[in-house]
Design a protein around this motif. Structure first.
Motif, PDB file in Angstrom:
ATOM      1  N   UNK A   1       0.830  -1.208   0.000  1.00 21.84           N
ATOM      2  CA  UNK A   1       0.000   0.000   0.000  1.00 21.84           C
ATOM      3  C   UNK A   1       0.862   1.256   0.000  1.00 21.84           C
ATOM      4  N   UNK A   2       1.890   1.298   0.851  1.00 20.46           N
ATOM      5  CA  UNK A   2       2.764   2.472   0.893  1.00 20.46           C
ATOM      6  C   UNK A   2       3.527   2.629  -0.414  1.00 20.46           C
ATOM      7  N   UNK A   3       3.955   1.521  -1.000  1.00 19.16           N
ATOM      8  CA  UNK A   3       4.662   1.593  -2.279  1.00 19.16           C
ATOM      9  C   UNK A   3       3.772   2.250  -3.332  1.00 19.16           C
ATOM     10  N   UNK A   4       2.502   1.865  -3.356  1.00 23.35           N
ATOM     11  CA  UNK A   4       1.572   2.464  -4.318  1.00 23.35           C
ATOM     12  C   UNK A   4       1.329   3.936  -4.006  1.00 23.35           C
ATOM     13  N   UNK A   5       1.138   4.258  -2.732  1.00 20.21           N
ATOM     14  CA  UNK A   5       0.876   5.640  -2.343  1.00 20.21           C
ATOM     15  C   UNK A   5       2.033   6.567  -2.701  1.00 20.21           C
TER      16      UNK A   5
ATOM     17  N   UNK B   1      13.736   0.984   3.097  1.00 19.75           N
ATOM     18  CA  UNK B   1      13.560   2.033   4.107  1.00 19.75           C
ATOM     19  C   UNK B   1      13.598   1.451   5.517  1.00 19.75           C
ATOM     20  N   UNK B   2      13.088   0.233   5.646  1.00 24.54           N
ATOM     21  CA  UNK B   2      13.048  -0.431   6.947  1.00 24.54           C
ATOM     22  C   UNK B   2      14.255  -1.335   7.172  1.00 24.54           C
ATOM     23  N   UNK B   3      15.337  -1.108   6.439  1.00 25.83           N
ATOM     24  CA  UNK B   3      16.579  -1.827   6.677  1.00 25.83           C
ATOM     25  C   UNK B   3      16.910  -2.902   5.671  1.00 25.83           C
TER      26      UNK B   3
ATOM     27  N   UNK C   1      16.679  10.512   6.467  1.00 25.41           N
ATOM     28  CA  UNK C   1      16.657  11.833   5.840  1.00 25.41           C
ATOM     29  C   UNK C   1      15.237  12.368   5.698  1.00 25.41           C
ATOM     30  N   UNK C   2      14.282  11.478   5.510  1.00 20.22           N
ATOM     31  CA  UNK C   2      12.885  11.858   5.278  1.00 20.22           C
ATOM     32  C   UNK C   2      12.003  10.878   6.055  1.00 20.22           C
ATOM     33  N   UNK C   3      11.089  11.377   6.838  1.00 22.78           N
ATOM     34  CA  UNK C   3      10.255  10.519   7.681  1.00 22.78           C
ATOM     35  C   UNK C   3       8.885  10.221   7.076  1.00 22.78           C
ATOM     36  N   UNK C   4       8.663  10.539   5.831  1.00 19.16           N
ATOM     37  CA  UNK C   4       7.353  10.365   5.216  1.00 19.16           C
ATOM     38  C   UNK C   4       6.865   8.922   5.316  1.00 19.16           C
ATOM     39  N   UNK C   5       7.704   7.957   4.956  1.00 15.89           N
ATOM     40  CA  UNK C   5       7.309   6.549   5.013  1.00 15.89           C
ATOM     41  C   UNK C   5       7.121   6.122   6.460  1.00 15.89           C
TER      42      UNK C   5
ATOM     43  N   UNK D   1       6.272   7.986   9.025  1.00 15.55           N
ATOM     44  CA  UNK D   1       5.043   8.604   9.524  1.00 15.55           C
ATOM     45  C   UNK D   1       3.812   7.857   9.020  1.00 15.55           C
ATOM     46  N   UNK D   2       3.814   7.488   7.754  1.00 15.80           N
ATOM     47  CA  UNK D   2       2.674   6.748   7.183  1.00 15.80           C
ATOM     48  C   UNK D   2       2.566   5.373   7.821  1.00 15.80           C
ATOM     49  N   UNK D   3       3.690   4.719   8.059  1.00 12.45           N
ATOM     50  CA  UNK D   3       3.674   3.402   8.700  1.00 12.45           C
ATOM     51  C   UNK D   3       3.036   3.497  10.081  1.00 12.45           C
ATOM     52  N   UNK D   4       3.395   4.523  10.837  1.00 13.64           N
ATOM     53  CA  UNK D   4       2.810   4.713  12.176  1.00 13.64           C
ATOM     54  C   UNK D   4       1.309   4.953  12.081  1.00 13.64           C
ATOM     55  N   UNK D   5       0.873   5.705  11.064  1.00 19.37           N
ATOM     56  CA  UNK D   5      -0.562   5.939  10.869  1.00 19.37           C
ATOM     57  C   UNK D   5      -1.299   4.635  10.600  1.00 19.37           C
ATOM     58  N   UNK D   6      -0.714   3.790   9.759  1.00 19.34           N
ATOM     59  CA  UNK D   6      -1.343   2.523   9.408  1.00 19.34           C
ATOM     60  C   UNK D   6      -1.424   1.593  10.623  1.00 19.34           C
ATOM     61  N   UNK D   7      -0.391   1.599  11.441  1.00 20.54           N
ATOM     62  CA  UNK D   7      -0.391   0.775  12.657  1.00 20.54           C
ATOM     63  C   UNK D   7      -1.465   1.276  13.614  1.00 20.54           C
ATOM     64  N   UNK D   8      -1.549   2.587  13.765  1.00 17.25           N
ATOM     65  CA  UNK D   8      -2.543   3.185  14.675  1.00 17.25           C
ATOM     66  C   UNK D   8      -3.959   2.874  14.192  1.00 17.25           C
ATOM     67  N   UNK D   9      -4.185   2.975  12.886  1.00 17.95           N
ATOM     68  CA  UNK D   9      -5.509   2.695  12.317  1.00 17.95           C
ATOM     69  C   UNK D   9      -5.882   1.232  12.523  1.00 17.95           C
TER      70      UNK D   9
END
Length: 84
Positions: A24-28, A39-41, A67-71, A73-81
């Motif tokens: 989903x994040x890859x598509x977004x 991004x996750x290692x 360098x950029x927290x966009x991914x 931040x989105x991962x945290x949103x998805x976990x929270x949801x």
């Protein structure tokens, strides 16, 4: 926006993602699945791109400078949801 996080924390976030979240994040973000994994290692640079993470040895798997927290931040949103 730069952020420091331990490698273990970063992996815990990845491991907490709901099924299909990496795709989903890859598509977004219009990047490959391998790029999100990098991004996750991950280290698949044949199919994915480098994503601006820098690792330093240390406790808890070392320190990762993002360098950029966009991914992240989105991962945290998805976990929270998922938890709601």
């Amino acid at each position: 926006m730069e952020k420091k996080i331990t490698f273990n924390e970063l992996r815990k976030i990845k491991d907490s993602l709901p099924d299909g979240a990496i795709r989903q994040m890859a598509q977004e973000f219009d990047v490959s699945v391998a790029t999100v994994r990098n991004y996750f290692g991950g280290a698949n640079y044949r199919e994915g791109k480098a994503v601006g993470i820098h690792m330093e040895p240390g406790p808890n798997g070392g320190i990762v400078l993002l360098d950029d927290t966009t991914i992240l931040d989105r991962a945290k949103e998805l976990i929270k949801a998922e938890a709601v």
